[in-house]
Design a protein around this motif. Structure first.
Motif, short mmCIF file in Angstrom:
data_model
loop_
_atom_site.label_atom_id
_atom_site.label_comp_id
_atom_site.label_asym_id
_atom_site.label_seq_id
_atom_site.Cartn_x
_atom_site.Cartn_y
_atom_site.Cartn_z
N ASP A 28 6.65 -7.93 7.85
CA ASP A 28 7.36 -7.20 8.88
C ASP A 28 6.35 -6.30 9.59
O ASP A 28 5.73 -5.44 8.97
N ARG A 29 6.17 -6.51 10.89
CA ARG A 29 5.12 -5.81 11.62
C ARG A 29 5.26 -4.30 11.53
O ARG A 29 4.28 -3.57 11.27
N GLU A 30 6.46 -3.78 11.69
CA GLU A 30 6.66 -2.34 11.68
C GLU A 30 6.36 -1.74 10.30
O GLU A 30 5.74 -0.68 10.19
N GLN A 31 6.81 -2.42 9.27
CA GLN A 31 6.57 -1.92 7.91
C GLN A 31 5.08 -1.92 7.58
O GLN A 31 4.54 -0.95 7.02
N LEU A 32 4.40 -3.02 7.92
CA LEU A 32 2.98 -3.11 7.64
C LEU A 32 2.20 -2.09 8.46
O LEU A 32 1.28 -1.44 7.96
N ALA A 36 -0.05 0.75 6.74
CA ALA A 36 -1.48 0.79 7.05
C ALA A 36 -1.87 2.14 7.64
O ALA A 36 -2.95 2.67 7.35
N ALA A 37 -0.97 2.71 8.44
CA ALA A 37 -1.23 4.02 9.03
C ALA A 37 -1.28 5.10 7.96
O ALA A 37 -2.18 5.95 7.94
N LYS A 38 -0.31 5.07 7.04
CA LYS A 38 -0.25 6.09 5.98
C LYS A 38 -1.49 6.04 5.09
O LYS A 38 -1.94 7.07 4.58
N LEU A 39 -2.04 4.85 4.93
CA LEU A 39 -3.24 4.70 4.10
C LEU A 39 -4.52 5.02 4.87
O LEU A 39 -5.62 4.97 4.29
#
Length: 376
Positions: A28-32, A36-39
Protein backbone atom coordinates in the motif's frame (compact mmCIF):
# COMPACT_ATOMS: atom_id res chain seq x y z
CA UNK A 1 35.59 7.93 -5.52
CA UNK A 2 35.01 4.94 -3.22
CA UNK A 3 34.35 1.71 -5.09
CA UNK A 4 33.22 -0.25 -2.05
CA UNK A 5 30.18 0.80 -0.07
CA UNK A 6 30.73 1.95 3.50
CA UNK A 7 29.42 -0.04 6.43
CA UNK A 8 26.78 2.66 6.91
CA UNK A 9 25.55 2.22 3.36
CA UNK A 10 25.47 -1.54 3.73
CA UNK A 11 23.46 -1.21 6.93
CA UNK A 12 21.06 1.18 5.19
CA UNK A 13 20.55 -1.33 2.37
CA UNK A 14 19.82 -4.11 4.84
CA UNK A 15 17.33 -2.06 6.83
CA UNK A 16 15.45 -0.72 3.79
CA UNK A 17 15.40 -4.15 2.19
CA UNK A 18 13.72 -5.55 5.30
CA UNK A 19 11.13 -2.76 5.18
CA UNK A 20 10.40 -3.42 1.51
CA UNK A 21 10.06 -7.16 2.01
CA UNK A 22 7.61 -6.64 4.88
CA UNK A 23 5.34 -4.75 2.51
CA UNK A 24 6.02 -6.86 -0.60
CA UNK A 25 4.72 -6.59 -4.15
CA UNK A 26 1.14 -5.83 -3.03
CA UNK A 27 2.25 -2.89 -0.93
CA UNK A 28 0.00 0.00 0.00
CA UNK A 29 1.72 3.17 -1.20
CA UNK A 30 0.45 5.41 1.61
CA UNK A 31 1.36 2.95 4.35
CA UNK A 32 4.84 2.33 2.96
CA UNK A 33 5.41 6.05 2.40
CA UNK A 34 4.40 6.80 5.98
CA UNK A 35 6.57 4.08 7.48
CA UNK A 36 9.58 5.00 5.34
CA UNK A 37 9.17 8.61 6.46
CA UNK A 38 9.00 7.69 10.16
CA UNK A 39 12.20 5.69 9.79
CA UNK A 40 13.91 8.71 8.24
CA UNK A 41 14.36 7.21 4.79
CA UNK A 42 12.39 9.74 2.73
CA UNK A 43 14.44 12.69 3.91
CA UNK A 44 17.78 10.95 4.20
CA UNK A 45 19.25 13.37 1.61
CA UNK A 46 17.92 16.58 3.17
CA UNK A 47 19.83 18.80 5.63
CA UNK A 48 19.69 17.82 9.27
CA UNK A 49 18.80 21.35 10.36
CA UNK A 50 15.53 20.99 8.43
CA UNK A 51 14.61 17.54 9.71
CA UNK A 52 16.49 15.47 7.16
CA UNK A 53 19.14 12.83 7.55
CA UNK A 54 22.03 14.98 6.37
CA UNK A 55 23.03 12.52 3.66
CA UNK A 56 22.89 12.89 -0.08
CA UNK A 57 21.59 11.38 -3.29
CA UNK A 58 23.88 8.39 -2.67
CA UNK A 59 21.84 7.45 0.39
CA UNK A 60 18.47 8.28 -1.17
CA UNK A 61 19.24 6.16 -4.24
CA UNK A 62 20.00 3.21 -1.95
CA UNK A 63 16.58 3.57 -0.35
CA UNK A 64 14.74 3.62 -3.68
CA UNK A 65 16.79 0.78 -5.17
CA UNK A 66 16.22 -1.53 -2.20
CA UNK A 67 12.49 -0.82 -2.07
CA UNK A 68 12.32 -1.56 -5.79
CA UNK A 69 14.31 -4.77 -5.37
CA UNK A 70 11.69 -5.86 -2.82
CA UNK A 71 8.93 -5.15 -5.34
CA UNK A 72 7.73 -2.01 -3.56
CA UNK A 73 9.20 1.05 -5.31
CA UNK A 74 8.05 4.55 -4.39
CA UNK A 75 8.09 6.58 -7.61
CA UNK A 76 7.45 9.87 -5.82
CA UNK A 77 10.83 9.55 -4.09
CA UNK A 78 12.33 10.59 -7.42
CA UNK A 79 10.20 13.71 -7.43
CA UNK A 80 9.49 14.94 -3.92
CA UNK A 81 12.73 14.58 -1.91
CA UNK A 82 15.19 14.09 -4.79
CA UNK A 83 14.19 16.83 -7.24
CA UNK A 84 12.08 19.27 -5.27
CA UNK A 85 13.77 18.79 -1.92
CA UNK A 86 17.22 19.14 -3.45
CA UNK A 87 16.34 22.30 -5.40
CA UNK A 88 14.76 23.98 -2.38
CA UNK A 89 17.64 22.94 -0.10
CA UNK A 90 20.21 24.39 -2.51
CA UNK A 91 18.44 27.47 -3.82
CA UNK A 92 15.32 28.15 -1.78
CA UNK A 93 14.84 31.06 0.58
CA UNK A 94 15.01 30.44 4.29
CA UNK A 95 11.23 30.73 4.42
CA UNK A 96 10.82 28.10 1.67
CA UNK A 97 13.24 25.77 3.42
CA UNK A 98 11.40 26.12 6.74
CA UNK A 99 8.02 25.56 5.10
CA UNK A 100 8.86 22.62 2.85
CA UNK A 101 11.94 20.65 3.85
CA UNK A 102 10.79 19.32 7.26
CA UNK A 103 7.44 18.30 5.74
CA UNK A 104 9.08 16.62 2.74
CA UNK A 105 11.43 14.80 5.09
CA UNK A 106 8.73 13.47 7.43
CA UNK A 107 6.38 12.61 4.56
CA UNK A 108 3.51 14.82 5.70
CA UNK A 109 3.72 16.82 2.47
CA UNK A 110 4.77 15.89 -1.05
CA UNK A 111 5.65 17.92 -4.09
CA UNK A 112 5.30 17.06 -7.79
CA UNK A 113 7.54 18.34 -10.59
CA UNK A 114 6.32 19.72 -13.90
CA UNK A 115 8.75 20.24 -16.77
CA UNK A 116 7.62 18.24 -19.83
CA UNK A 117 5.35 20.00 -22.32
CA UNK A 118 3.33 18.68 -25.28
CA UNK A 119 5.42 20.45 -27.91
CA UNK A 120 8.81 20.78 -26.19
CA UNK A 121 9.53 17.10 -25.49
CA UNK A 122 13.10 16.74 -24.26
CA UNK A 123 14.07 20.25 -25.33
CA UNK A 124 13.92 22.34 -22.17
CA UNK A 125 14.92 25.38 -24.21
CA UNK A 126 11.55 25.29 -25.98
CA UNK A 127 9.40 25.38 -22.86
CA UNK A 128 6.52 27.76 -23.47
CA UNK A 129 5.13 28.00 -19.95
CA UNK A 130 5.88 31.62 -19.13
CA UNK A 131 5.72 33.86 -16.10
CA UNK A 132 5.49 37.63 -16.11
CA UNK A 133 5.28 40.13 -13.33
CA UNK A 134 2.03 41.77 -12.38
CA UNK A 135 2.96 44.22 -9.69
CA UNK A 136 4.73 42.20 -7.00
CA UNK A 137 3.03 38.98 -8.11
CA UNK A 138 3.76 36.53 -10.91
CA UNK A 139 1.26 35.31 -13.50
CA UNK A 140 2.06 31.83 -14.81
CA UNK A 141 0.54 30.44 -18.02
CA UNK A 142 1.19 27.22 -19.89
CA UNK A 143 0.72 23.44 -20.08
CA UNK A 144 2.58 20.42 -18.73
CA UNK A 145 2.17 16.71 -19.44
CA UNK A 146 3.24 13.44 -17.81
CA UNK A 147 3.43 14.93 -14.34
CA UNK A 148 3.46 12.19 -11.70
CA UNK A 149 1.42 12.22 -8.53
CA UNK A 150 -0.24 15.63 -8.84
CA UNK A 151 -3.35 14.28 -7.14
CA UNK A 152 -1.41 13.38 -3.99
CA UNK A 153 0.96 16.37 -4.01
CA UNK A 154 0.46 19.51 -1.95
CA UNK A 155 2.19 21.60 -4.60
CA UNK A 156 3.99 21.26 -7.92
CA UNK A 157 7.39 22.70 -8.71
CA UNK A 158 6.80 24.14 -12.17
CA UNK A 159 9.53 24.94 -14.67
CA UNK A 160 8.58 28.12 -16.46
CA UNK A 161 10.39 30.88 -18.29
CA UNK A 162 10.71 34.57 -17.52
CA UNK A 163 11.95 37.38 -19.73
CA UNK A 164 15.45 38.67 -19.15
CA UNK A 165 15.12 42.43 -18.78
CA UNK A 166 18.54 42.98 -20.35
CA UNK A 167 18.27 40.76 -23.43
CA UNK A 168 14.55 40.13 -23.81
CA UNK A 169 15.26 36.40 -24.05
CA UNK A 170 13.37 33.83 -22.04
CA UNK A 171 15.22 32.01 -19.27
CA UNK A 172 14.11 29.05 -17.11
CA UNK A 173 12.81 29.66 -13.60
CA UNK A 174 11.15 27.50 -10.96
CA UNK A 175 7.88 28.23 -9.18
CA UNK A 176 6.06 26.49 -6.33
CA UNK A 177 2.39 26.22 -7.34
CA UNK A 178 -0.06 25.12 -4.62
CA UNK A 179 -2.51 22.43 -5.71
CA UNK A 180 -5.54 24.67 -5.02
CA UNK A 181 -4.22 27.78 -6.79
CA UNK A 182 -6.97 29.40 -8.95
CA UNK A 183 -6.39 28.67 -12.64
CA UNK A 184 -4.31 25.56 -11.91
CA UNK A 185 -6.10 22.61 -13.49
CA UNK A 186 -5.26 18.95 -13.96
CA UNK A 187 -6.51 16.09 -16.15
CA UNK A 188 -5.54 12.50 -15.61
CA UNK A 189 -3.80 10.82 -18.54
CA UNK A 190 -4.97 7.24 -18.99
CA UNK A 191 -1.91 5.03 -19.15
CA UNK A 192 -1.37 1.37 -19.96
CA UNK A 193 1.29 1.48 -17.25
CA UNK A 194 0.19 -0.28 -14.07
CA UNK A 195 1.51 2.08 -11.39
CA UNK A 196 0.10 3.42 -8.16
CA UNK A 197 1.24 6.95 -9.04
CA UNK A 198 -0.92 8.45 -11.79
CA UNK A 199 0.07 10.75 -14.66
CA UNK A 200 -1.51 14.14 -15.34
CA UNK A 201 -1.71 16.97 -17.81
CA UNK A 202 -1.62 20.38 -16.16
CA UNK A 203 -3.01 23.68 -17.36
CA UNK A 204 -1.94 26.99 -15.89
CA UNK A 205 -4.26 29.82 -16.85
CA UNK A 206 -2.85 33.06 -15.47
CA UNK A 207 -2.11 31.41 -12.14
CA UNK A 208 -1.33 34.24 -9.75
CA UNK A 209 1.58 33.54 -7.46
CA UNK A 210 3.19 35.70 -4.79
CA UNK A 211 6.78 36.84 -5.25
CA UNK A 212 7.98 34.23 -2.77
CA UNK A 213 6.73 31.41 -5.04
CA UNK A 214 9.88 31.86 -7.13
CA UNK A 215 12.56 29.41 -6.03
CA UNK A 216 16.07 30.80 -5.96
CA UNK A 217 17.61 33.51 -8.06
CA UNK A 218 15.65 34.69 -11.07
CA UNK A 219 18.94 34.92 -12.99
CA UNK A 220 20.34 31.49 -12.07
CA UNK A 221 18.51 29.83 -14.96
CA UNK A 222 19.82 26.44 -16.04
CA UNK A 223 22.02 26.03 -12.96
CA UNK A 224 18.99 25.61 -10.72
CA UNK A 225 17.14 23.48 -13.24
CA UNK A 226 19.94 20.95 -13.64
CA UNK A 227 20.44 20.87 -9.88
CA UNK A 228 17.14 18.99 -9.93
CA UNK A 229 17.53 17.08 -13.19
CA UNK A 230 20.78 15.33 -12.26
CA UNK A 231 19.28 13.78 -9.09
CA UNK A 232 16.24 12.85 -11.19
CA UNK A 233 18.43 10.82 -13.56
CA UNK A 234 20.34 9.18 -10.70
CA UNK A 235 17.13 8.24 -8.91
CA UNK A 236 15.57 6.94 -12.13
CA UNK A 237 18.61 4.69 -12.44
CA UNK A 238 18.01 3.46 -8.88
CA UNK A 239 14.35 2.85 -9.72
CA UNK A 240 15.31 0.83 -12.81
CA UNK A 241 18.03 -1.18 -11.05
CA UNK A 242 15.68 -2.07 -8.22
CA UNK A 243 12.99 -3.15 -10.67
CA UNK A 244 15.48 -5.26 -12.62
CA UNK A 245 16.76 -6.88 -9.44
CA UNK A 246 13.23 -7.77 -8.36
CA UNK A 247 12.42 -9.39 -11.70
CA UNK A 248 15.73 -11.23 -11.70
CA UNK A 249 15.19 -12.57 -8.17
CA UNK A 250 11.82 -13.97 -9.19
CA UNK A 251 13.36 -15.66 -12.21
CA UNK A 252 16.23 -17.13 -10.21
CA UNK A 253 13.89 -18.59 -7.61
CA UNK A 254 11.73 -20.11 -10.35
CA UNK A 255 14.75 -21.50 -12.24
CA UNK A 256 15.92 -23.27 -9.07
CA UNK A 257 12.55 -24.83 -8.32
CA UNK A 258 11.09 -25.54 -11.75
CA UNK A 259 12.08 -29.07 -12.75
CA UNK A 260 11.83 -30.62 -16.21
CA UNK A 261 13.00 -34.21 -16.75
CA UNK A 262 14.24 -34.34 -13.16
CA UNK A 263 16.54 -31.32 -13.64
CA UNK A 264 16.00 -27.73 -12.46
CA UNK A 265 15.78 -25.52 -15.53
CA UNK A 266 18.40 -23.24 -13.98
CA UNK A 267 20.99 -25.96 -14.61
CA UNK A 268 20.67 -25.36 -18.35
CA UNK A 269 23.01 -22.75 -19.78
CA UNK A 270 20.29 -21.39 -22.06
CA UNK A 271 18.51 -20.29 -18.88
CA UNK A 272 21.49 -19.66 -16.59
CA UNK A 273 23.68 -17.57 -18.89
CA UNK A 274 21.10 -14.88 -19.80
CA UNK A 275 20.25 -14.51 -16.11
CA UNK A 276 23.94 -14.17 -15.28
CA UNK A 277 24.33 -11.56 -18.02
CA UNK A 278 21.35 -9.63 -16.66
CA UNK A 279 22.92 -9.62 -13.20
CA UNK A 280 26.23 -8.35 -14.59
CA UNK A 281 24.51 -5.54 -16.49
CA UNK A 282 22.59 -4.44 -13.40
CA UNK A 283 25.75 -4.43 -11.28
CA UNK A 284 27.62 -2.36 -13.87
CA UNK A 285 24.76 0.12 -14.04
CA UNK A 286 24.79 0.39 -10.26
CA UNK A 287 28.49 1.29 -10.30
CA UNK A 288 27.83 4.18 -12.67
CA UNK A 289 24.87 5.27 -10.55
CA UNK A 290 27.09 5.28 -7.46
CA UNK A 291 29.70 7.31 -9.31
CA UNK A 292 27.08 9.85 -10.39
CA UNK A 293 25.67 10.14 -6.88
CA UNK A 294 29.16 10.57 -5.40
CA UNK A 295 30.04 13.34 -7.87
CA UNK A 296 26.77 15.12 -7.29
CA UNK A 297 27.05 14.94 -3.51
CA UNK A 298 30.61 16.28 -3.79
CA UNK A 299 29.28 19.33 -5.65
CA UNK A 300 30.78 18.53 -9.07
CA UNK A 301 27.68 19.33 -11.12
CA UNK A 302 29.41 19.13 -14.51
CA UNK A 303 30.92 15.67 -14.00
CA UNK A 304 27.75 14.54 -12.24
CA UNK A 305 25.71 15.52 -15.28
CA UNK A 306 27.71 13.23 -17.56
CA UNK A 307 27.68 10.34 -15.07
CA UNK A 308 23.99 10.75 -14.24
CA UNK A 309 23.04 10.50 -17.90
CA UNK A 310 25.23 7.45 -18.39
CA UNK A 311 23.82 5.81 -15.27
CA UNK A 312 20.25 6.40 -16.36
CA UNK A 313 21.02 4.98 -19.83
CA UNK A 314 22.81 1.90 -18.49
CA UNK A 315 20.16 1.20 -15.86
CA UNK A 316 17.30 1.53 -18.32
CA UNK A 317 18.88 -0.91 -20.74
CA UNK A 318 19.79 -3.36 -17.98
CA UNK A 319 16.30 -3.20 -16.48
CA UNK A 320 14.52 -3.93 -19.76
CA UNK A 321 16.79 -6.90 -20.45
CA UNK A 322 16.40 -8.28 -16.93
CA UNK A 323 12.62 -8.05 -17.00
CA UNK A 324 12.43 -9.58 -20.46
CA UNK A 325 14.66 -12.49 -19.45
CA UNK A 326 12.73 -13.00 -16.21
CA UNK A 327 9.44 -13.27 -18.08
CA UNK A 328 11.02 -15.58 -20.63
CA UNK A 329 12.43 -17.79 -17.89
CA UNK A 330 8.99 -18.30 -16.38
CA UNK A 331 7.40 -18.89 -19.77
CA UNK A 332 3.61 -18.73 -19.54
CA UNK A 333 3.83 -18.18 -15.80
CA UNK A 334 5.75 -14.99 -16.50
CA UNK A 335 2.57 -13.49 -17.91
CA UNK A 336 0.36 -14.39 -14.97
CA UNK A 337 -0.66 -12.06 -12.17
CA UNK A 338 0.37 -14.68 -9.62
CA UNK A 339 4.08 -14.15 -10.23
CA UNK A 340 3.81 -10.39 -10.52
CA UNK A 341 6.40 -9.63 -13.18
CA UNK A 342 4.29 -9.28 -16.33
CA UNK A 343 3.33 -5.73 -15.31
CA UNK A 344 7.02 -4.84 -15.26
CA UNK A 345 7.25 -5.30 -19.03
CA UNK A 346 5.59 -1.92 -19.51
CA UNK A 347 7.12 -0.34 -16.41
CA UNK A 348 10.65 -1.25 -17.50
CA UNK A 349 10.22 0.68 -20.73
CA UNK A 350 9.68 3.86 -18.74
CA UNK A 351 13.32 3.81 -17.66
CA UNK A 352 14.31 4.02 -21.33
CA UNK A 353 11.92 6.88 -22.07
CA UNK A 354 11.71 9.06 -18.98
CA UNK A 355 12.82 11.54 -17.80
CA UNK A 356 14.88 11.77 -20.97
CA UNK A 357 15.07 9.30 -23.85
CA UNK A 358 18.10 7.12 -24.40
CA UNK A 359 18.60 8.81 -27.78
CA UNK A 360 18.92 12.22 -26.15
CA UNK A 361 21.44 10.77 -23.71
CA UNK A 362 23.45 9.43 -26.64
CA UNK A 363 23.28 12.91 -28.19
CA UNK A 364 24.56 14.37 -24.91
CA UNK A 365 27.45 11.94 -24.67
CA UNK A 366 28.26 12.40 -28.36
CA UNK A 367 28.78 16.14 -28.23
CA UNK A 368 29.52 16.80 -24.53
CA UNK A 369 31.86 13.87 -23.85
CA UNK A 370 33.22 12.90 -27.25
CA UNK A 371 33.28 16.41 -28.71
CA UNK A 372 31.37 15.44 -31.84
CA UNK A 373 29.33 18.11 -33.66
CA UNK A 374 25.68 18.45 -32.76
CA UNK A 375 23.07 16.89 -35.00
CA UNK A 376 20.39 19.35 -33.92
Amino acid sequence: MPTIETDEHKALRTAVSALGKRHGRDYDREQLWSEAAKLGYLGVNLPEEYGGGGGGIAELSIVLEELGAAGAPLLMMIVSPAICGTVIARFGTESQKQEWLPALADGTRTMAFGITEPDAGSNSHRITTTAHRDGVDWLLTGRKVFVSGVDIADATLIVGRTEDSRTGRLKPCLFIVPRDAPGFGRRRIEMELNAQEKQFELTLDDVRLPAEALVGDEDAGLLQLFAGLNPERIMTAAFAIGMGRYALSQAIAYAKDRTVWNTPIGAHQAIAHPLAQAHIDLELARLMMQKAAHLYDEGDDVAAGEAANMAKYAAGEACVKAVDQAVHTLGGNGLTREFGIASLITAARVARIAPVSREMILNYVSHQTLGLPKSY
